[in-house]
Design a protein around this motif. Structure first.
Motif, PDB file in Angstrom:
ATOM      1  N   ARG A  82      30.098  47.053  36.193  1.00 30.53           N
ATOM      2  CA  ARG A  82      30.188  47.027  37.666  1.00 30.53           C
ATOM      3  C   ARG A  82      28.914  47.626  38.276  1.00 30.53           C
ATOM      4  N   GLN A  83      28.431  48.703  37.644  1.00 32.25           N
ATOM      5  CA  GLN A  83      27.214  49.337  38.160  1.00 32.25           C
ATOM      6  C   GLN A  83      26.000  48.419  37.990  1.00 32.25           C
ATOM      7  N   ALA A  84      25.937  47.751  36.826  1.00 27.47           N
ATOM      8  CA  ALA A  84      24.798  46.846  36.575  1.00 27.47           C
ATOM      9  C   ALA A  84      24.807  45.697  37.582  1.00 27.47           C
ATOM     10  N   ILE A  85      25.992  45.202  37.931  1.00 26.51           N
ATOM     11  CA  ILE A  85      26.085  44.113  38.919  1.00 26.51           C
ATOM     12  C   ILE A  85      25.663  44.626  40.293  1.00 26.51           C
ATOM     13  N   ALA A  86      26.127  45.824  40.656  1.00 20.98           N
ATOM     14  CA  ALA A  86      25.741  46.399  41.963  1.00 20.98           C
ATOM     15  C   ALA A  86      24.223  46.602  42.014  1.00 20.98           C
ATOM     16  N   ASP A  87      23.630  47.076  40.915  1.00 21.55           N
ATOM     17  CA  ASP A  87      22.166  47.277  40.873  1.00 21.55           C
ATOM     18  C   ASP A  87      21.430  45.945  41.022  1.00 21.55           C
ATOM     19  N   SER A  99      32.051  49.995  43.677  1.00 23.57           N
ATOM     20  CA  SER A  99      33.502  49.874  43.918  1.00 23.57           C
ATOM     21  C   SER A  99      33.876  48.530  44.556  1.00 23.57           C
ATOM     22  N   GLU A 100      32.862  47.816  45.028  1.00 24.88           N
ATOM     23  CA  GLU A 100      33.124  46.516  45.669  1.00 24.88           C
ATOM     24  C   GLU A 100      33.044  45.349  44.672  1.00 24.88           C
ATOM     25  N   VAL A 101      32.710  45.683  43.415  1.00 24.23           N
ATOM     26  CA  VAL A 101      32.552  44.656  42.366  1.00 24.23           C
ATOM     27  C   VAL A 101      33.844  44.563  41.557  1.00 24.23           C
ATOM     28  N   ARG A 255      33.654  33.497  28.871  1.00 27.46           N
ATOM     29  CA  ARG A 255      34.418  33.816  30.079  1.00 27.46           C
ATOM     30  C   ARG A 255      34.100  35.190  30.650  1.00 27.46           C
ATOM     31  N   LEU A 256      33.327  35.220  31.718  1.00 29.30           N
ATOM     32  CA  LEU A 256      33.051  36.469  32.446  1.00 29.30           C
ATOM     33  C   LEU A 256      32.474  36.123  33.827  1.00 29.30           C
ATOM     34  N   ALA A 257      32.980  36.794  34.839  1.00 24.69           N
ATOM     35  CA  ALA A 257      32.543  36.506  36.213  1.00 24.69           C
ATOM     36  C   ALA A 257      32.763  37.748  37.067  1.00 24.69           C
ATOM     37  N   TRP A 258      32.436  37.636  38.358  1.00 30.12           N
ATOM     38  CA  TRP A 258      32.748  38.741  39.257  1.00 30.12           C
ATOM     39  C   TRP A 258      32.968  38.243  40.673  1.00 30.12           C
ATOM     40  N   GLY A 273      38.278  47.818  54.840  1.00 27.81           N
ATOM     41  CA  GLY A 273      38.927  48.455  53.690  1.00 27.81           C
ATOM     42  C   GLY A 273      40.221  47.779  53.276  1.00 27.81           C
ATOM     43  N   VAL A 274      40.880  47.073  54.211  1.00 25.51           N
ATOM     44  CA  VAL A 274      42.189  46.494  53.878  1.00 25.51           C
ATOM     45  C   VAL A 274      42.051  45.340  52.881  1.00 25.51           C
ATOM     46  N   LEU A 275      41.124  44.411  53.146  1.00 24.31           N
ATOM     47  CA  LEU A 275      40.963  43.291  52.208  1.00 24.31           C
ATOM     48  C   LEU A 275      40.588  43.806  50.823  1.00 24.31           C
ATOM     49  N   HIS A 276      39.719  44.810  50.814  1.00 19.73           N
ATOM     50  CA  HIS A 276      39.310  45.395  49.529  1.00 19.73           C
ATOM     51  C   HIS A 276      40.526  45.947  48.795  1.00 19.73           C
ATOM     52  N   SER A 277      41.402  46.641  49.510  1.00 24.06           N
ATOM     53  CA  SER A 277      42.558  47.212  48.796  1.00 24.06           C
ATOM     54  C   SER A 277      43.578  46.135  48.435  1.00 24.06           C
ATOM     55  N   LEU A 278      43.659  45.065  49.229  1.00 17.93           N
ATOM     56  CA  LEU A 278      44.582  43.979  48.842  1.00 17.93           C
ATOM     57  C   LEU A 278      44.117  43.317  47.544  1.00 17.93           C
ATOM     58  N   TRP A 279      42.801  43.065  47.444  1.00 17.78           N
ATOM     59  CA  TRP A 279      42.307  42.409  46.220  1.00 17.78           C
ATOM     60  C   TRP A 279      42.454  43.354  45.023  1.00 17.78           C
ATOM     61  N   THR A 280      42.261  44.652  45.257  1.00 16.44           N
ATOM     62  CA  THR A 280      42.474  45.630  44.179  1.00 16.44           C
ATOM     63  C   THR A 280      43.932  45.550  43.714  1.00 16.44           C
TER      64      THR A 280
END
Ligand code: PL4
Length: 407
Positions: A82-87, A99-101, A255-258, A273-280
């Motif tokens: 997740r960190q590598a994708i954010a970077d 945290s958004e990945v 098989r790997l995606a984000w 924040g709501v959409l983020h928590s719904l997807w979580t």
């Protein structure tokens, strides 16, 4: 008494790719011994590069050691990935927090599932033509009526035509969910920053959400073209982005995606924040995380060496695209795409329908492609050729088209 989801009955025909396989198999059974050349499904053909193989091996080895063994991981993905994708986003000038990945096993399933966190009565707009999953998942979810000649009732089609450079105008009325794909499957067109900005402005104004599929972003070589919608100011408030390791690293079978769901994303009825928590919540409930072996491979893809080697492979597929483009042009066929995308989009000669051209190409040249009409009404009269293939097969297919296609 159990009842079925009647929305499945609305689906207009068989799913596109199995239908192509069915017709191809039928051709083979009546023409035994004929060698078929496949430029149909966008599926990688070249071996995984050494640095990524090392990462995958490391993932396996970790499981054989009590200190490094891991079982279930977080359904959002392992922290290093997740960190590598954010970077990776940061380097493109798009600020994304780890945290958004959300790591997943495929952009196909995420692009089908993402609609599930939105209200059933959302009005959906799709580019026409488009990857069929966006439409079919919304049909199944009950957001459309029946299919007619011009597509599904209730769905807003945004035509992508030769006249508009295969990027749509804004929807006329108010829509709630907008699917955009760039580089585009099937047309190969890439949206400019200015084009994306018009959609971001519209979405912010209407409190709509853009579902942005950038599965082919790594094929963009023109530095002026955006690789992520988050390069556009304001997109964090209104866009969810889906991307994949499938075409970048030859992971179609691995098989790997984000998916990126920014904290800042808002809807008419939900604050940041709501959409983020719904997807979580959705992922925690339905998904137990991508394979830990494969995620180790994903970290290797994003390493310096991994990027260098995978970029060389992408250049290889882009060269295939230019071979296809040149071959078709020399035959007088009009083509689009292929410059920053692995798909060449062609106008069928002599006004043939897409499926008529499919039969002709298969019958005369023994080449399989994908009929444009399978991607939506505006795809009629067009045809997609995929640049994924071994070089000798691509060259043989192009030679066969040049020598045998009777137009
Ligand atoms: C054939 C715009 C290909 N059986 O591999 P994933 O799940 O991470 O990504 C799939 C995907 C996502 N977004 C876009 C794509 O074009 C694709 C893959 N599309 C094609 O030929 O159009 C493979 C299709 C596969 C299928 O049914 O999707």
């Amino acid at each position: 008494m159990a009842k079925i989801n009647q929305n499945y009955q609305k689906l207009s025909a068989g799913y596109l790719f199995p239908e192509i396989a069915r017709r191809t198999n039928q051709f083979s059974s009546v023409n035994p011994g004929v060698q078929i050349m496949r430029l149909g499904i966008g599926d990688t053909t070249e071996p995984i590069v050494p640095s990524v193989l090392t990462g995958l091996h490391q993932g396996v080895d970790n499981l054989g050691n009590v200190e490094s063994y891991s079982g279930y991981g977080p359904s959002e993905g392992i922290t290093p990935l997740r960190q590598a994708i954010a970077d990776f986003y940061q380097e493109q000038g798009a600020s994304i927090d780890m945290s958004e990945v959300f790591v997943s096993e495929g952009a196909k399933s995420d692009s089908a599932n993402i609609q599930g966190i939105f209200s059933e009565d959302c009005v959906v707009a799709v580019q026409d033509p488009a990857y069929p999953v966006y439409v079919d998942s919304n049909v199944i979810a009950g957001r459309t009526g029946l299919a007619g000649e011009n597509g599904y009732d209730g769905l807003v089609y945004m035509p992508c035509t030769e006249e508009n450079g295969f990027f749509p105008e804004l929807p006329k009325g108010k829509v709630d969910l907008i699917y955009l794909c760039s580089p585009n499957n099937p047309t190969g067109a890439v949206a400019t920053k200015e084009q994306l900005k018009t959609f971001v402005d519209y979405a912010r104004d209407q409190k709509a959400i853009i579902l942005y599929d950038s599965a082919y972003a790594s094929f963009i070589t023109d530095p002026s073209l955006p690789k992520s919608i988050y390069e556009i100011e304001g997109a964090h408030e209104c866009a969810i982005e889906l991307n994949s390791f499938s075409k970048t690293a030859g992971f179609t079978g691995v098989r790997l995606a984000w998916t990126i769901v920014p904290q800042a994303c808002v809807t008419e009825d939900a604050e940041a924040g709501v959409l983020h928590s719904l997807w979580t919540r959705r992922q925690n409930t339905f998904f137990n995380g991508a394979s830990n072996i494969v995620q180790a491979g994903g970290v290797a893809v994003l390493s310096d060496e991994g990027r260098k080697q995978t970029n060389e492979q992408i250049a290889f597929y882009l060269k295939n695209a230019s071979i296809i483009n040149e071959g078709l042009k020399s035959k007088g066929i009009q083509t689009f795409g292929g410059g920053n995308a692995p798909y060449v989009w062609l106008k069928t000669p002599n006004n043939l329908t897409s499926w008529e051209f499919f039969d002709k190409l298969l019958g005369e040249c023994h080449v399989v492609g994908t009929p444009g009409s399978g991607f939506g009404p505006a795809g009629e009269g067009f045809f997609r050729l995929s640049a994924f293939g071994h070089r000798e097969n691509v060259e043989a297919a192009v030679a066969s088209i040049k020598n045998n296609l009777n137009i």
